[in-house]
Motif scaffolding. Structure first.
Motif, PDB file in Angstrom:
ATOM      1  N   UNK A 245       9.286   7.861   2.122  1.00 56.15           N
ATOM      2  CA  UNK A 245       8.029   8.520   1.771  1.00 56.15           C
ATOM      3  C   UNK A 245       8.116  10.039   1.924  1.00 56.15           C
ATOM      4  N   UNK A 246       9.212  10.619   1.502  1.00 53.59           N
ATOM      5  CA  UNK A 246       9.428  12.055   1.692  1.00 53.59           C
ATOM      6  C   UNK A 246       8.439  12.917   0.905  1.00 53.59           C
ATOM      7  N   UNK A 247       7.833  12.378  -0.147  1.00 51.90           N
ATOM      8  CA  UNK A 247       6.869  13.141  -0.943  1.00 51.90           C
ATOM      9  C   UNK A 247       5.452  13.045  -0.379  1.00 51.90           C
ATOM     10  N   UNK A 248       5.269  12.246   0.660  1.00 50.39           N
ATOM     11  CA  UNK A 248       3.960  12.033   1.265  1.00 50.39           C
ATOM     12  C   UNK A 248       3.902  12.696   2.630  1.00 50.39           C
ATOM     13  N   UNK A 249       2.713  13.067   3.033  1.00 52.44           N
ATOM     14  CA  UNK A 249       2.488  13.589   4.370  1.00 52.44           C
ATOM     15  C   UNK A 249       1.984  12.424   5.210  1.00 52.44           C
ATOM     16  N   UNK A 250       2.779  12.010   6.188  1.00 53.21           N
ATOM     17  CA  UNK A 250       2.469  10.858   7.026  1.00 53.21           C
ATOM     18  C   UNK A 250       1.810  11.369   8.311  1.00 53.21           C
ATOM     19  N   UNK A 251       0.516  11.095   8.455  1.00 54.87           N
ATOM     20  CA  UNK A 251      -0.244  11.670   9.555  1.00 54.87           C
ATOM     21  C   UNK A 251      -0.796  10.602  10.493  1.00 54.87           C
TER      22      UNK A 251
ATOM     23  N   UNK B 185       5.150  11.100  -8.223  1.00 57.62           N
ATOM     24  CA  UNK B 185       5.337  12.063  -9.315  1.00 57.62           C
ATOM     25  C   UNK B 185       4.199  11.996 -10.333  1.00 57.62           C
ATOM     26  N   UNK B 186       3.646  10.824 -10.557  1.00 61.45           N
ATOM     27  CA  UNK B 186       2.530  10.675 -11.496  1.00 61.45           C
ATOM     28  C   UNK B 186       1.257  11.314 -10.927  1.00 61.45           C
TER      29      UNK B 186
ATOM     30  N   UNK C 135      -2.169  16.787 -11.153  1.00 63.95           N
ATOM     31  CA  UNK C 135      -2.707  17.923 -10.426  1.00 63.95           C
ATOM     32  C   UNK C 135      -2.935  17.712  -8.940  1.00 63.95           C
ATOM     33  N   UNK C 136      -2.439  16.609  -8.404  1.00 62.37           N
ATOM     34  CA  UNK C 136      -2.581  16.353  -6.969  1.00 62.37           C
ATOM     35  C   UNK C 136      -1.554  17.196  -6.223  1.00 62.37           C
TER      36      UNK C 136
ATOM     37  N   UNK D 240       0.811  -1.215   0.000  1.00 59.33           N
ATOM     38  CA  UNK D 240       0.000   0.000   0.000  1.00 59.33           C
ATOM     39  C   UNK D 240       0.849   1.272   0.000  1.00 59.33           C
ATOM     40  N   UNK D 241       1.641   1.484   1.034  1.00 56.15           N
ATOM     41  CA  UNK D 241       2.495   2.675   1.102  1.00 56.15           C
ATOM     42  C   UNK D 241       3.499   2.733  -0.052  1.00 56.15           C
ATOM     43  N   UNK D 242       4.223   1.647  -0.359  1.00 54.61           N
ATOM     44  CA  UNK D 242       5.194   1.723  -1.452  1.00 54.61           C
ATOM     45  C   UNK D 242       4.601   2.132  -2.801  1.00 54.61           C
ATOM     46  N   UNK D 243       3.366   1.731  -3.072  1.00 55.60           N
ATOM     47  CA  UNK D 243       2.735   2.117  -4.340  1.00 55.60           C
ATOM     48  C   UNK D 243       2.612   3.619  -4.475  1.00 55.60           C
ATOM     49  N   UNK D 244       2.218   4.287  -3.405  1.00 53.08           N
ATOM     50  CA  UNK D 244       2.076   5.746  -3.443  1.00 53.08           C
ATOM     51  C   UNK D 244       3.435   6.435  -3.483  1.00 53.08           C
ATOM     52  N   UNK D 245       4.423   5.852  -2.837  1.00 50.92           N
ATOM     53  CA  UNK D 245       5.779   6.419  -2.879  1.00 50.92           C
ATOM     54  C   UNK D 245       6.303   6.382  -4.321  1.00 50.92           C
ATOM     55  N   UNK D 246       6.172   5.239  -4.965  1.00 50.27           N
ATOM     56  CA  UNK D 246       6.689   5.054  -6.323  1.00 50.27           C
ATOM     57  C   UNK D 246       5.955   5.939  -7.331  1.00 50.27           C
ATOM     58  N   UNK D 247       4.659   6.124  -7.151  1.00 51.47           N
ATOM     59  CA  UNK D 247       3.856   6.865  -8.131  1.00 51.47           C
ATOM     60  C   UNK D 247       3.596   8.326  -7.755  1.00 51.47           C
TER      61      UNK D 247
END
Length: 157
Positions: A91-97, A61-62, A67-68, A52-59
Motif C-alpha cells: 500500500x505504498x500509494x496510500x497513507x496508513x494512519x 492510480x484511477x 484528481x484525488x 477493502x484495503x486491496x481495492x484501494x491499492x489496486x485502484x
C-alpha cells in the motif's frame, strides 16, 4: 455522526515512517486537498485484508486520475500495526494512519463497540473530503461491504 458539508473535526492520527513517528493534524493534512479516506474495523482482519484495503491499492492510480491527492486508510490500531499491514499489502500509494485511542473515530461519530473482538473500533466507511469538508460519506450497514468499496467510491467521483 458527521454529515455532508461538515468540516472534519480536529484530531491527530499517527503514521510510522522510516524517520520515526509522525503525528498528523488532520485539519492541516487534508487542507487544500481532495482526499479519499476509508476506515476499517481492524488491520489484518478478514474483509479488511481480503477486499477493502486491496481495492484501494489496486485502484490508486484511477483515484489519482480523478484528481484525488491523497488516499488514506484509518483504523483503530496503532501506527506500528498500520505500517506493517500496509507493507504486507503493498500500500505504498496510500497513507496508513493509526487512530490508536479512537479519538478521531469517536469525534466523527463512527465508532462501534465490538465487545469480545477488540473493544471500541471504527465502523466501516469511506468518505471524500475536499479542503477539509466532507463531500461524500458512505457508511456500511453492519456485516456489509459495498458502500465503502474502492469501486463504489471511484464510481461516485
Amino acid at each position: 455522526m458527521i454529515e455532508l458539508g461538515q468540516k472534519i473535526p480536529k484530531a491527530t492520527l499517527s503514521q510510522l515512517t522510516a524517520d520515526g513517528m509522525v503525528n498528523h493534524d488532520v485539519s492541516a493534512l487534508f487542507a487544500d486537498k481532495k482526499v479519499v479516506l476509508f476506515a476499517v474495523p481492524g488491520a489484518f482482519t478478514p474483509t479488511c485484508s481480503e477486499a477493502h484495503l486491496p481495492g484501494y491499492v489496486v485502484l490508486a492510480d484511477k483515484f489519482q486520475a480523478k484528481g484525488v491527492n491523497l488516499i488514506t486508510c484509518v483504523s483503530v490500531n496503532d501506527a506500528f500495526v498500520m505500517k506493517a499491514w500496509g507493507e504486507v499489502h503493498n500500500a505504498s500509494e496510500l497513507l496508513m494512519l493509526g487512530d490508536g485511542d479512537a479519538s478521531f473515530t469517536q469525534a466523527l461519530g463512527l465508532s462501534m463497540d465490538t465487545e469480545g473482538f477488540g473493544g471500541v473500533r471504527s465502523q466501516r466507511y469511506a468518505m471524500v473530503i475536499e479542503d477539509g469538508v466532507v463531500t461524500l460519506l458512505n457508511v456500511e450497514e453492519a456485516e456489509k461491504f459495498e458502500a465503502s468499496s474502492a469501486e463504489t467510491v471511484l464510481a461516485a467521483l
